[in-house]
Design a protein around this motif. Structure first.
Motif, PDB file in Angstrom:
ATOM      1  N   THR A   1      14.313 -24.932   5.248  1.00 51.31           N
ATOM      2  CA  THR A   1      13.304 -24.027   5.794  1.00 51.31           C
ATOM      3  C   THR A   1      11.947 -24.293   5.161  1.00 51.31           C
ATOM      4  N   TYR A   2      11.929 -24.555   3.863  1.00 46.08           N
ATOM      5  CA  TYR A   2      10.670 -24.948   3.220  1.00 46.08           C
ATOM      6  C   TYR A   2      10.108 -26.232   3.834  1.00 46.08           C
ATOM      7  N   THR A   3      10.958 -27.220   4.012  1.00 49.68           N
ATOM      8  CA  THR A   3      10.508 -28.485   4.581  1.00 49.68           C
ATOM      9  C   THR A   3       9.922 -28.277   5.967  1.00 49.68           C
ATOM     10  N   ALA A   4      10.579 -27.487   6.779  1.00 48.75           N
ATOM     11  CA  ALA A   4      10.073 -27.214   8.123  1.00 48.75           C
ATOM     12  C   ALA A   4       8.708 -26.544   8.075  1.00 48.75           C
ATOM     13  N   LEU A   5       8.562 -25.536   7.226  1.00 44.20           N
ATOM     14  CA  LEU A   5       7.277 -24.837   7.124  1.00 44.20           C
ATOM     15  C   LEU A   5       6.175 -25.784   6.659  1.00 44.20           C
ATOM     16  N   SER A   6       6.485 -26.655   5.718  1.00 46.71           N
ATOM     17  CA  SER A   6       5.485 -27.610   5.227  1.00 46.71           C
ATOM     18  C   SER A   6       5.014 -28.538   6.341  1.00 46.71           C
ATOM     19  N   LEU A   7       5.955 -29.007   7.151  1.00 46.64           N
ATOM     20  CA  LEU A   7       5.599 -29.920   8.226  1.00 46.64           C
ATOM     21  C   LEU A   7       4.834 -29.208   9.328  1.00 46.64           C
ATOM     22  N   LEU A   8       5.211 -27.973   9.628  1.00 47.26           N
ATOM     23  CA  LEU A   8       4.464 -27.205  10.614  1.00 47.26           C
ATOM     24  C   LEU A   8       3.050 -26.923  10.120  1.00 47.26           C
ATOM     25  N   ASP A   9       2.920 -26.607   8.845  1.00 45.31           N
ATOM     26  CA  ASP A   9       1.588 -26.404   8.275  1.00 45.31           C
ATOM     27  C   ASP A   9       0.754 -27.685   8.358  1.00 45.31           C
ATOM     28  N   GLU A  10       1.389 -28.815   8.171  1.00 41.21           N
ATOM     29  CA  GLU A  10       0.684 -30.097   8.208  1.00 41.21           C
ATOM     30  C   GLU A  10      -0.022 -30.323   9.546  1.00 41.21           C
ATOM     31  N   VAL A  11       0.532 -29.769  10.613  1.00 50.25           N
ATOM     32  CA  VAL A  11      -0.084 -29.944  11.929  1.00 50.25           C
ATOM     33  C   VAL A  11      -0.728 -28.650  12.428  1.00 50.25           C
ATOM     34  N   GLY A  12      -0.876 -27.663  11.537  1.00 50.84           N
ATOM     35  CA  GLY A  12      -1.600 -26.451  11.884  1.00 50.84           C
ATOM     36  C   GLY A  12      -0.855 -25.487  12.789  1.00 50.84           C
ATOM     37  N   VAL A  13       0.472 -25.520  12.758  1.00 56.88           N
ATOM     38  CA  VAL A  13       1.284 -24.626  13.585  1.00 56.88           C
ATOM     39  C   VAL A  13       1.873 -23.541  12.696  1.00 56.88           C
TER      40      VAL A  13
ATOM     41  N   HIS B   1       1.758 -18.923   1.662  1.00 54.02           N
ATOM     42  CA  HIS B   1       0.381 -18.534   1.315  1.00 54.02           C
ATOM     43  C   HIS B   1      -0.611 -19.541   1.887  1.00 54.02           C
ATOM     44  N   LYS B   2      -0.293 -20.810   1.815  1.00 52.87           N
ATOM     45  CA  LYS B   2      -1.176 -21.836   2.370  1.00 52.87           C
ATOM     46  C   LYS B   2      -1.381 -21.629   3.867  1.00 52.87           C
ATOM     47  N   MET B   3      -0.338 -21.192   4.550  1.00 56.13           N
ATOM     48  CA  MET B   3      -0.414 -20.951   5.989  1.00 56.13           C
ATOM     49  C   MET B   3      -1.109 -19.641   6.335  1.00 56.13           C
ATOM     50  N   GLY B   4      -1.387 -18.810   5.335  1.00 51.83           N
ATOM     51  CA  GLY B   4      -2.036 -17.530   5.591  1.00 51.83           C
ATOM     52  C   GLY B   4      -1.107 -16.485   6.187  1.00 51.83           C
ATOM     53  N   VAL B   5       0.181 -16.594   5.905  1.00 51.11           N
ATOM     54  CA  VAL B   5       1.177 -15.686   6.475  1.00 51.11           C
ATOM     55  C   VAL B   5       1.149 -14.347   5.743  1.00 51.11           C
ATOM     56  N   GLU B   6       1.337 -13.274   6.491  1.00 50.40           N
ATOM     57  CA  GLU B   6       1.516 -11.939   5.916  1.00 50.40           C
ATOM     58  C   GLU B   6       2.893 -11.437   6.329  1.00 50.40           C
ATOM     59  N   HIS B   7       3.736 -11.173   5.340  1.00 54.20           N
ATOM     60  CA  HIS B   7       5.106 -10.724   5.628  1.00 54.20           C
ATOM     61  C   HIS B   7       5.643 -10.055   4.381  1.00 54.20           C
ATOM     62  N   ALA B   8       6.467  -9.049   4.559  1.00 51.04           N
ATOM     63  CA  ALA B   8       7.037  -8.326   3.415  1.00 51.04           C
ATOM     64  C   ALA B   8       7.834  -9.259   2.516  1.00 51.04           C
TER      65      ALA B   8
ATOM     66  N   VAL C   1      -1.585 -19.371  -4.082  1.00 50.16           N
ATOM     67  CA  VAL C   1      -1.411 -17.929  -4.208  1.00 50.16           C
ATOM     68  C   VAL C   1      -2.773 -17.246  -4.392  1.00 50.16           C
ATOM     69  N   PRO C   2      -2.955 -16.045  -3.829  1.00 54.55           N
ATOM     70  CA  PRO C   2      -4.197 -15.307  -4.080  1.00 54.55           C
ATOM     71  C   PRO C   2      -4.355 -14.950  -5.566  1.00 54.55           C
ATOM     72  N   ASP C   3      -5.532 -14.418  -5.909  1.00 57.26           N
ATOM     73  CA  ASP C   3      -5.931 -14.155  -7.294  1.00 57.26           C
ATOM     74  C   ASP C   3      -6.079 -15.480  -8.021  1.00 57.26           C
ATOM     75  N   ARG C   4      -7.151 -16.180  -7.666  1.00 61.13           N
ATOM     76  CA  ARG C   4      -7.351 -17.523  -8.177  1.00 61.13           C
ATOM     77  C   ARG C   4      -7.561 -17.570  -9.699  1.00 61.13           C
ATOM     78  N   PRO C   5      -8.292 -16.652 -10.314  1.00 64.37           N
ATOM     79  CA  PRO C   5      -8.406 -16.714 -11.777  1.00 64.37           C
ATOM     80  C   PRO C   5      -7.047 -16.642 -12.469  1.00 64.37           C
ATOM     81  N   ARG C   6      -6.181 -15.777 -11.983  1.00 65.85           N
ATOM     82  CA  ARG C   6      -4.837 -15.668 -12.569  1.00 65.85           C
ATOM     83  C   ARG C   6      -4.058 -16.967 -12.349  1.00 65.85           C
ATOM     84  N   ALA C   7      -4.172 -17.542 -11.161  1.00 61.30           N
ATOM     85  CA  ALA C   7      -3.473 -18.794 -10.877  1.00 61.30           C
ATOM     86  C   ALA C   7      -3.965 -19.916 -11.782  1.00 61.30           C
TER      87      ALA C   7
END
Length: 287
Positions: free
Chosen positions: A65-77, A133-140, A174-180
């Motif tokens: 599932t991680y691999t799929a999300l990474s590849l979808l992100d690579e093409v902006g989907v 986070h890279k994809m800008g997803v919001e989910h519980a 991840v958000p909160d860049r100073p902490r990251a």
């Protein structure tokens, strides 16, 4: 270099990697990549079917599932991410983390190092949370996974290369860049102090195959990664020189970990070939 790699990909790769190469280096359509990725999706919203070559069989797994999300992100989907999060919710423990591998009852269909532990796994949870986070997803699911990763990162005193690389991918997005940035600096010190990076003649970490070491570009595949700060210019340049020199006579790159069933050799080599080309291009070694 590109021409030789192109020949290797067309002679040896799965349709998915052929479509990726065409998109990344020959202006091919991203929609074709997404279509190829979605062929690996299951009805539960997760992904399986050996998308990540070391996990055979049809069942959905966290790494697939991680691999799929990474590849979808690579093409902006991004529109398939919510269903993937719904699947992840069904396998998540109370602490917000997911296991490294689900026990599907088919031990013979996965690599020996894909062993269900029953516990939440920082490596896989960080990879998943980072790409979402890279994809800008919001989910519980992502809210709980982010807190899990932050807690475990702050308490981390000993790690291993794959886990450290996954954690910095999380910190890159991840958000909160100073902490990251603070956590990335501390993580980089652990990597250097514990000898988890090979900057010339390094030994493989305990439990890894001979030669299976992490190089600077494995931690920092692009110059804007937080991990780039862990290495000097000389270390990065030497690493990229070595990476370019590792292109084989057939135009592809190879991998150092064990091939536990013959097909994985043929499936992994195109994947690591594309990864090598992406790193070299990110650092302006190829156009």
């Amino acid at each position: 270099m590109i021409e030789a790699a192109r020949s290797f990909i067309w002679l040896n790769a799965r349709v998915l990697e052929q479509r990726r190469f065409a998109h990344l280096f020959d202006d091919g359509p991203g929609e074709a990549v997404a279509t190829a990725v979605l062929a690996y999706r299951n009805d539960d919203g997760g992904f399986g079917h050996a998308l990540e070559p070391d996990g055979r069989g049809p069942e959905s797994q966290p790494l697939h599932t991680y691999t799929a999300l990474s590849l979808l992100d690579e093409v902006g989907v991004t529109e398939h991410a919510e269903r993937a999060c719904d699947f992840l919710t069904t396998i998540t423990h109370a602490d917000g983390g997911v296991p490294n591998c689900l026990d599907t009852g088919h031990d013979d269909l996965r690599a020996p190092w894909w062993q269900p532990s029953g516990d939440s796994d920082l490596l896989v949870t960080a990879l998943l949370a980072g790409v979402l986070h890279k994809m800008g997803v919001e989910h519980a699911w992502l809210d709980g996974a982010t807190q899990f990763c932050r807690r475990h990162l702050e308490a981390l005193t000993k790690t291993h290369p794959y886990e450290a690389a996954a954690c910095v991918r999380f910190l890159d997005h991840v958000p909160d860049r100073p902490r990251a940035e603070r956590e990335a600096e501390r993580l980089g010190k652990l990597v250097r102090e514990q000898g988890l990076v090979d900057v010339g003649g390094g030994k493989a970490h305990e439990g890894y195959a001979e030669g299976e070491t992490h190089k600077p570009h494995d931690y920092a595949p692009t110059p804007d990664s937080l991990a780039r700060r862990w290495f000097s210019d000389d270390e990065v340049n030497a690493d990229l020189d070595a990476l370019a020199a590792q292109q084989q006579d057939d135009g592809g790159w190879t991998f150092p970990w064990a091939a536990w069933t013959p097909v994985t050799t043929y499936e992994w080599r195109p994947i690591v070939t594309i990864k090598a080309l992406q790193a070299l291009r990110a650092y302006d070694r190829i156009s």
